[in-house]
Motif scaffolding. Structure first.
Motif, short mmCIF file in Angstrom:
data_model
loop_
_atom_site.label_atom_id
_atom_site.label_comp_id
_atom_site.label_asym_id
_atom_site.label_seq_id
_atom_site.Cartn_x
_atom_site.Cartn_y
_atom_site.Cartn_z
N ALA C 191 0.85 -1.20 0.00
CA ALA C 191 0.00 0.00 0.00
C ALA C 191 0.88 1.24 0.00
CB ALA C 191 -0.89 -0.01 1.24
N GLY C 193 -0.24 4.20 1.49
CA GLY C 193 -0.73 5.14 2.50
C GLY C 193 0.26 5.38 3.62
N ILE C 195 -0.41 4.84 6.85
CA ILE C 195 -0.58 3.98 8.02
C ILE C 195 -0.34 2.51 7.68
CG2 ILE C 195 -2.26 3.19 9.74
CD1 ILE C 195 -3.50 6.00 9.55
N LEU C 196 -1.01 2.03 6.65
CA LEU C 196 -0.88 0.61 6.30
C LEU C 196 0.21 0.42 5.26
CD1 LEU C 196 -4.65 -0.41 6.12
CD2 LEU C 196 -3.03 -0.91 7.94
N SER C 197 1.02 -0.62 5.50
CA SER C 197 2.06 -0.91 4.51
C SER C 197 1.57 -1.95 3.50
CB SER C 197 3.31 -1.44 5.22
OG SER C 197 3.00 -2.61 5.94
N ARG C 198 0.54 -2.69 3.92
CA ARG C 198 0.01 -3.71 3.01
C ARG C 198 -1.51 -3.67 3.06
NH1 ARG C 198 4.26 -5.86 5.57
NH2 ARG C 198 5.88 -6.86 4.34
N LEU C 200 -4.90 -6.07 2.39
CA LEU C 200 -5.33 -7.46 2.21
C LEU C 200 -6.75 -7.47 1.70
CD1 LEU C 200 -4.46 -10.46 2.98
CD2 LEU C 200 -5.81 -10.11 5.04
N LEU C 218 -8.90 -4.84 5.44
CA LEU C 218 -8.27 -4.79 6.76
C LEU C 218 -9.01 -3.86 7.73
CD1 LEU C 218 -4.42 -4.71 6.16
CD2 LEU C 218 -5.72 -6.41 7.42
N TYR C 219 -9.21 -2.60 7.24
CA TYR C 219 -9.78 -1.63 8.18
C TYR C 219 -10.58 -0.57 7.44
CZ TYR C 219 -10.14 0.39 12.74
OH TYR C 219 -10.65 0.80 13.93
N PHE C 228 -17.83 -9.28 13.00
CA PHE C 228 -16.73 -8.56 12.36
C PHE C 228 -15.71 -9.58 11.85
CE2 PHE C 228 -17.63 -4.23 13.09
CZ PHE C 228 -18.27 -4.12 14.31
N TYR C 230 -12.06 -10.06 11.19
CA TYR C 230 -10.86 -9.38 11.67
C TYR C 230 -9.63 -10.24 11.35
CZ TYR C 230 -7.81 -7.25 15.31
OH TYR C 230 -6.80 -6.65 16.01
N ARG C 232 -6.04 -11.65 11.30
CA ARG C 232 -4.98 -11.53 12.28
C ARG C 232 -3.62 -11.93 11.69
NH1 ARG C 232 -6.35 -10.95 17.50
NH2 ARG C 232 -4.30 -10.00 17.48
#
Lengths: 224, 445, 418
Positions: C191, C193, C195-198, C200, C218-219, C228, C230, C232
Motif C-alpha cells: 500500500a 498510504g 498507516i498501512l504498509s500492506r 489485504l 483490513l480496516y 466482524f 478481523y 490476524r
C-alpha cells in the motif's frame, strides 16, 4: 458636631536649618472643605505632604481619621495612603502611554485589584464617558485633571488632598473642576483639603487658613 | 553515618509537623501531643514488626501503608478539584469534618505513626537497639517543640487549605520513605505502569479490531512500540506521581472567589477580593513545595544514594565432563552472604551467573538476568538484590525462587567441597532467557 | 417512597458518581495486581463474571444519562429565566444573588449593559442581559460520549463473542453457523498510504444461504452475518504428502502460521507418528511470498522427539531422504481470522469522535465567548439581582456589581428625570 478627621498638635517640619512648618495646631472636621492659602514657600505643600503621609513630621502629633501617623511603619503609611487618601496634583502625573481608564485602573491595582467597569463608571461620573480610551496627550488640561479626580476618588478615600489642582487651568476649566469636586463631595461625603493661591478657588471651601513662613496667621469662614 | 541517614527523615518529620500546625492553627497543643504520640507508636510498632516478622513482610506492611496514603491523596485531590469547580457538588459536611479537632488529631496521629515507622525502618532491618530508638523519639519530640516555636513566628496570613495540607504531608512522607530503598514506591510503580500500558495497548488494539503489526508501517509501529518501552513506565509513573498535587494546585488556583455582590462600595469589594486572592496565593505555597518534594523523592528513588555490591564476574571453565565447579571456601567464601558473579564462555556463547548464600542459609545459583527484563544484571544492597534494568528490589529471602523479576534459578548440586553446575544447561538457559527478553523488547505482541 | 426516589435520583445524577466508581475499579485493579501480573486481563475477567462489578460499571452510563437529563432541565430553566415574562426563578440557577430594597427603575442600564457587550431584554420590572455562547451543546456532546464509551465498554465486556478460524482459499468461510460463501481469492499488495504498509483482500462468493458476494479488507473491518471479520495472521495451507520407508503414505492439509519468514509452526501428520515443523525461506530477491505466491518451505520431520531429517521444498516440489518422500503439490493462502460479535465497538468509536468534537467546540467557546448572564427583577419593592458566568467571571462580576451600584444609587431615576 462632626468628629475631626484631621488633628495636629504642634506639627512641625524642618529640612536641616530651614523650618518649613512651624508648630501647627489644626482641626479639620469630617466633611469639611478646607482651603489653604499662602505665598510661595509658606509651607502649604509641606502641610499637604504631611497630611497625605507623603512626608514624616519633624515633631508634634498628627492624627488622620483617628490613626496616629507617627506610629505607622513604612508599610503602614503606604496602606494609609492607598486606602484613606486621594491626592490631586497640579502636574497630573498621568501615565502617558495608558488610556484614561487604564490610568484609573492603575490606582485600583495599587489599592487592591483592577476593575474596569468601576473605572469606567468613575470616568462617567466626572463626565469623561466618551473619552475612556484616549491617552492623556489626547485630552485637554481640564479633561486630564478630571481623570486625576477620578483616579483620586476611585478607592473611596475619606480625605481628598489637592495641591493647586487648577493651577494650570484656564478659568472655565477651573470652574468646571471645582463644580465637579463640589458635586462629588456632596455624593461621597469626603473631606477636602485644597492648597491654592487663587482667592476665587479658595472661596469654594467652607473655611480658609492662611500660612506665612510656616505659621498659621489667619483663618476665615466662607460666607455661604 | 547512621545519624546522617536519619537527617532526611527528621527533616521530613519537622516539615510535616509545621504543615499540620499551619493547617490547624487553633489546635497547636493537640497537634503536638497527637503527632509525638503517633511517632512513638510508629517507632514502637515498627520495632515490634521487625522483631516478630521477617524483614520482607515488615517492609511490605510499612510500604503498603505509605502506598495507601498516596491513594488517599489521590482521593483528596479529585475531591478538591470537584468541590472547587462544581457549584452543585457540596462537600460541606466533609469540610466541617476535616476542620474538626477529631480529624486534626487523627491526622496528626497517623502522620506521626507513618513518619516514625518509616524513620526507624531505615536501620531496624540491620540493627537498632532500644536506646537508638529512644534517641530518635527524643529527637523527634524536640523537633516538634522547635517547630511550634517557629510556627508562632510565621505570619497568620500564611494559611494552608486542607488539600494543600495533605499534599504537603504525603510529599514529605514520600521524601522520607524514598531514602529507604526497600520502601521505594516509585520504581515498582513505573514497572506496573509499563505493564499496564503494555496490556492496555494490546487489549485496545484487539478490542478495536486494529490490524496487526504485520500490516502497519514500520515507522508507525516504532511509535506504537514506544508504548511498550521502559520509558512509558517511567513517564507514566511520573504522571501518576505528580498528578494529585497538580490537581490540588489547580483546585486552589481556580477556587471561586467569595461573592461581594452585597457590598455597594467598589473599593471595599475590591479589597475583599484582593484579600481572598492573596489568601489563595499563600495557599498555593504548600502544594508548590509538595511538587518539589515529590520531584526530589522521585529523584532519590531513581538514583538512590546506595552503593551496590556488584563484583566483576570471574571467568570460570568447565571440566571434561562439562561441569563447572566453584569451591565453597578459598579465595572467595561463598558463604559470606555476598553476591559472587561468574562468567562462562563456550563456543562463542556465554552465560553470566552468580552464587549467593540466602538469609535462610541455603546457597543459590541464578542467572545474572531475569525472565522479563533486558539482562543488565543485578547488584546487592541492604538485604536485597536490585535488577539494574527495572530497579525492582528482590528480597534476599526470595532469590532462588522463579517468577517476576527474580533472577532465573539454575539447577546445581551443593556438596561439601562446593557447587557443581552443568555447563551446557547453563548456556542453554542463558540463551533461551536472553532470547525471550529480546523478543519482549521488540514489541510485546 | 418519594423520598427514596429523590435520594436515588440524587445519587444517580451526582457528578461524584463517576470518580467514585472509577476509584472502586482502581482499588480492585491494585488489589488484583498483588496476585497476578496479568492484572488488566484479570480485572476484565472479574468484571465479566461478577454481577457486582458489572452493575457498578453499568452505573456510569446510567449516571451519564441522568446527568444529561438533569443538565438539560437546568439549561431549559436558565433559558426560561432569560424571558422577561418568567416570574419564579430559583436562585440556585445562578452563581450569586443579591436583594436590595430599591424602587423599580432601570433607567439607562440596558444601554450601559449594551455598551459593555451584553444583549438585553427588559420590561418595567425585569431586565435580563446576556452575552457569549453557552457551553451546553459541548457539554451534552461530552456526556453523550461518556455514555457511549462506558456503555460500549460494558457491552463489549459482557457480550463479546469471538472465535478464530483459518480462512483458506477455495474453502467456505468458517462462520459460527456454517454455510458461508466460498473464499474465492485471498490477495495482498503493498500500500502507499501513511498507516498501512500492506492491503489485504478476501473475496467471498455468494453463499447458498443468501449472503451476497463480499470483499473483506483490513480496516475498518466489515461484518458477515453480524460478525466482524478481523484478519490476524497470514499463513499457508499446503497439501502435504508424506511417504515413509515402510510404505505408508499420508496426506494432510496443514494450516501454517508461518508469515513473515522466520516464524515457525508445526503440523501433526494425521494417522501417523510424525510431526512436521515448518518455516518459510526468505526469498533472495526480497519479494513477499504471500504476495507472489512463490513459497519455499523449510521443514523438519520429527518422530516423537527424534529429528528424522530437515530440508526444503518449493510448492509443487518434493524432497526425498532415506526412503522418506515429502511432496507439496499444492498450497493455498490462508488468513487466521477472528470472527467477533461485539456491539460495543461502534459505540466506543462514536464516543471517540464525540469527545473530539465536544473538545473542539468547548475550548474556543470557553476561552473567547464564555456565556455570562444577569437578571434583575423587582417584586414587592425589592430588587433581586442574579448573575452567572461560565468564564471571564471577574470581568462579568464587575459589570454586575456596577449595575447594582447604578440601580441602588438611584441614578436610574435621575436619568429618567433629565
Amino acid at each position: 458636631m462632626a468628629a475631626n478627621i484631621v488633628e495636629t498638635g504642634g506639627l512641625t517640619r524642618s529640612y536641616g536649618d530651614i523650618c518649613a512648618l512651624k508648630p501647627l495646631d489644626l482641626r479639620v472636621p469630617e466633611g469639611e472643605w478646607l482651603s489653604v492659602m499662602g505665598h510661595s514657600g509658606s509651607g502649604k505643600s509641606t502641610l499637604l505632604n504631611l497630611l497625605g503621609g507623603l512626608d514624616r513630621p519633624s515633631g508634634g502629633s498628627l492624627r488622620i481619621g483617628g490613626e496616629d501617623l507617627l506610629l505607622l511603619s513604612e508599610d503602614g503609611l503606604a496602606r494609609f495612603r492607598r486606602e484613606f487618601v486621594g491626592i490631586i496634583f497640579q502636574q497630573h502625573h498621568l501615565v502617558p502611554y495608558l488610556t484614561a481608564v487604564e490610568n484609573v485602573m492603575l490606582a485600583q491595582y495599587f489599592h487592591s485589584v483592577p476593575d474596569e467597569a468601576e473605572a469606567r463608571s468613575a470616568l462617567e461620573r466626572v463626565g469623561l464617558g466618551h473619552r475612556l480610551n484616549n491617552r492623556p496627550g489626547e485630552l485637554s488640561g481640564g479633561e486630564q485633571q478630571r481623570v486625576c479626580i477620578a483616579r483620586a476618588i476611585i478607592n473611596s478615600p475619606k480625605l481628598l488632598l489637592g495641591d493647586e489642582p487648577t493651577g494650570n487651568l484656564d478659568h472655565q476649566s477651573t470652574m468646571m473642576v471645582m463644580e465637579l469636586l463640589k458635586e462629588l463631595r456632596a455624593e461621597d461625603n469626603f473631606t477636602v483639603v485644597m492648597v491654592t493661591h487663587n482667592q476665587e478657588v479658595a472661596t469654594w471651601g467652607d473655611r480658609t487658613i492662611y500660612l506665612d513662613d510656616g505659621v498659621l496667621v489667619r483663618e476665615e469662614r466662607t460666607e455661604s | 553515618m547512621a545519624v546522617v541517614k536519619l537527617i532526611p527523615h527528621l527533616l521530613s518529620w519537622a516539615g510535616i509537623v509545621l504543615v499540620l500546625m499551619r493547617g490547624f492553627p487553633q489546635r497547636r497543643p493537640l497537634l503536638a501531643a497527637a503527632s509525638i504520640a503517633g511517632f512513638v507508636f510508629g517507632t514502637a510498632g515498627a520495632f515490634i514488626l521487625f522483631r516478630s516478622l521477617s524483614s520482607e513482610l515488615s517492609f511490605a506492611i510499612i510500604k503498603g501503608a505509605v502506598g495507601a496514603v498516596f491513594l488517599l491523596l489521590w482521593g483528596i485531590a479529585v475531591a478538591a478539584i470537584y468541590s472547587n469547580s462544581v457549584r452543585d457538588l457540596s462537600f460541606s459536611r466533609g469540610a466541617r469534618f476535616v476542620d474538626a479537632p477529631l480529624c486534626a488529631g487523627i491526622g496528626a496521629l497517623l502522620a506521626g505513626v507513618l513518619s516514625g515507622s518509616v524513620c526507624v525502618s531505615s536501620f531496624l532491618a540491620t540493627s537498632g537497639s532500644p536506646m537508638t530508638l529512644l534517641a530518635v523519639v527524643l529527637a523527634a519530640g524536640v523537633l516538634v517543640f522547635v517547630v511550634m516555636a517557629l510556627d508562632s513566628l510565621l505570619p497568620a496570613s500564611y494559611t494552608v487549605s486542607w488539600s494543600g495540607l495533605w499534599a504537603a504531608i504525603v510529599a514529605l512522607l514520600f521524601f522520607s520513605s524514598s531514602s529507604v530503598i526497600r520502601l521505594d514506591i516509585f520504581s515498582p510503580l513505573s514497572m506496573k505502569v509499563m505493564k499496564f500500558s503494555h496490556d492496555f495497548v494490546h487489549q485496545f488494539f484487539e478490542s478495536m479490531l486494529i490490524p496487526d503489526h504485520l500490516f502497519i508501517r514500520t515507522y508507525l509501529w516504532g511509535y506504537i512500540g514506544l508504548l511498550f518501552s521502559k520509558g512509558v513506565g517511567f513517564w507514566g509513573a511520573l504522571t501518576i506521581w505528580f498528578t494529585p498535587v497538580l490537581l490540588v494546585l489547580l483546585a486552589i488556583r481556580f477556587e471561586l472567589l467569595p461573592s461581594v455582590a452585597h457590598i455597594r462600595q467598589g473599593a471595599q469589594r475590591r479589597k475583599q477580593l484582593a484579600a481572598a486572592i492573596m489568601t489563595r496565593r499563600y495557599r498555593l505555597v504548600p502544594p508548590v513545595i509538595a511538587l518539589a518534594v515529590f520531584g526530589a523523592a522521585a529523584y532519590r528513588s531513581s538514583f538512590p544514594s546506595v552503593e551496590y555490591w556488584d563484583p566483576k564476574p570471574i571467568p570460570v571453565s568447565a571440566n571434561a565432563a562439562g561441569e563447572i565447579f566453584i569451591p565453597r571456601k578459598g579465595e572467595i567464601d561463598l558463604e559470606d552472604g555476598k553476591l559472587h558473579k561468574y562468567l562462562y564462555k563456550k563456543g562463542g556463547k556465554e552465560a553470566r551467573f552468580f552464587v549467593l548464600l540466602t538469609p535462610t542459609g541455603q546457597l543459590t545459583v541464578d542467572l545474572d538476568a531475569c525472565a522479563i527484563c533486558k539482562p543488565d544484571g543485578y547488584g546487592q544492597a541492604e538485604g536485597t538484590v536490585i535488577c539494574y534494568y527495572c530497579k525492582t528490589l528482590i528480597p534476599l529471602e526470595t532469590v532462588g525462587k522463579p517468577g517476576g523479576c527474580n533472577p532465573v534459578p539454575i539447577d546445581f548440586t551443593a556438596r561439601e567441597d562446593g557447587v557443581h553446575i552443568d555447563a551446557m544447561a547453563l548456556i542453554n538457559k542463558w540463551s533461551s532467557t536472553v532470547q525471550e527478553t529480546a523478543r519482549v523488547k521488540e514489541g510485546g505482541k | 417512597m418519594k423520598r427514596l426516589l429523590s435520594v436515588c435520583w440524587t445519587v444517580l445524577s451526582s457528578r461524584a458518581l463517576l470518580p467514585l466508581v472509577c476509584g472502586i475499579f482502581l482499588m480492585t485493579y491494585i488489589g488484583i495486581a498483588f496476585g497476578t501480573d496479568d492484572t488488566l486481563i484479570a480485572l476484565m475477567g472479574y468484571t465479566r463474571s461478577s454481577v457486582i462489578l458489572t452493575v457498578l460499571l453499568a452505573l456510569i452510563p446510567v449516571n451519564g444519562a441522568c446527568r444529561m437529563l438533569a443538565e438539560t432541565r437546568r439549561f431549559l430553566a436558565r433559558r426560561r429565566a432569560l424571558r422577561v415574562e418568567t416570574t419564579d426563578v430559583p436562585a440556585a440557577l445562578y452563581d450569586e444573588t443579591v436583594e436590595m430594597p430599591v424602587s423599580p427603575s432601570f433607567g439607562d442600564l440596558p444601554a450601559r449593559l449594551g455598551a459593555s457587550g451584553y444583549a438585553t431584554r427588559h420590561t418595567d420590572n425585569v431586565l435580563v442581559a446576556w452575552r457569549g455562547i453557552s457551553a451546553f451543546p459541548a457539554r451534552m456532546l461530552f456526556l453523550i460520549a461518556t455514555f457511549c464509551i462506558f456503555a460500549g465498554i460494558l457491552v463489549s465486556l459482557t457480550t463479546r463473542t469471538s472465535h478464530r478460524a483459518a480462512v483458506i482459499e477455495g474453502q467456505p468461510l468458517p462462520t459460527a453457523t456454517g454455510g458461508g460463501g466460498l473464499v474465492e481469492r485471498i490477495a495482498m499488495r503493498t500500500a502507499s498510504g501513511l498507516i498501512l504498509s500492506r492491503v489485504l483482500s478476501i473475496e467471498v462468493a455468494q453463499s447458498d444461504s443468501g449472503d451476497a458476494k463480499r470483499v473483506f479488507g483490513l480496516y475498518p473491518p466489515s461484518t458477515y452475518r453480524g460478525y466482524f471479520v478481523y484478519p490476524r495472521y497470514l499463513g499457508f495451507a499446503p497439501v502435504i504428502r508424506l511417504s515413509a520407508p515402510g510404505g505408508q503414505n499420508y496426506e494432510t492439509q496443514g494450516t501454517l502460521n508461518i508469515y513473515p519468514p522466520g516464524r515457525e509452526d508445526r503440523v501433526e501428520i494425521a494417522g501417523s507418528p510424525y510431526l512436521m515443523e515448518f518455516s518459510m525461506e526468505q526469498p533472495a530477491d526480497g519479494s513477499d511470498p504471500f504476495i507472489t505466491g512463490r513459497v519455499t518451505f523449510l521443514f523438519r520431520l520429527l518422530k516423537g522427539k527424534e529429528l528424522l531429517f530437515s530440508g526444503s521444498a518449493p510448492v509443487g516440489g518434493e524432497f526425498v531422504h532415506d526412503g522418506y518422500r515429502l511432496a507439496i503439490p499444492d498450497c493455498k493462502r490462508m488468513v487466521s481470522t477472528d470472527f467477533i460479535r461485539d456491539y460495543g465497538v461502534l459505540m466506543i468509536w462514536t464516543a471517540a469522535v464525540l469527545f473530539l468534537v465536544s473538545g473542539c467546540i468547548w475550548l474556543p467557546v470557553r476561552v473567547f465567548f464564555p456565556r455570562r448572564e444577569m437578571r434583575f427583577a423587582y417584586a414587592r419593592n425589592v430588587l433581586q439581582g442574579s448573575s452567572r458566568a461560565e468564564g471571564a467571571r471577574r470581568r462579568h462580576g464587575s459589570v454586575f456589581h456596577e449595575a447594582l451600584d447604578y440601580l441602588e444609587s438611584g441614578k436610574s431615576k435621575m436619568d429618567k428625570t433629565l
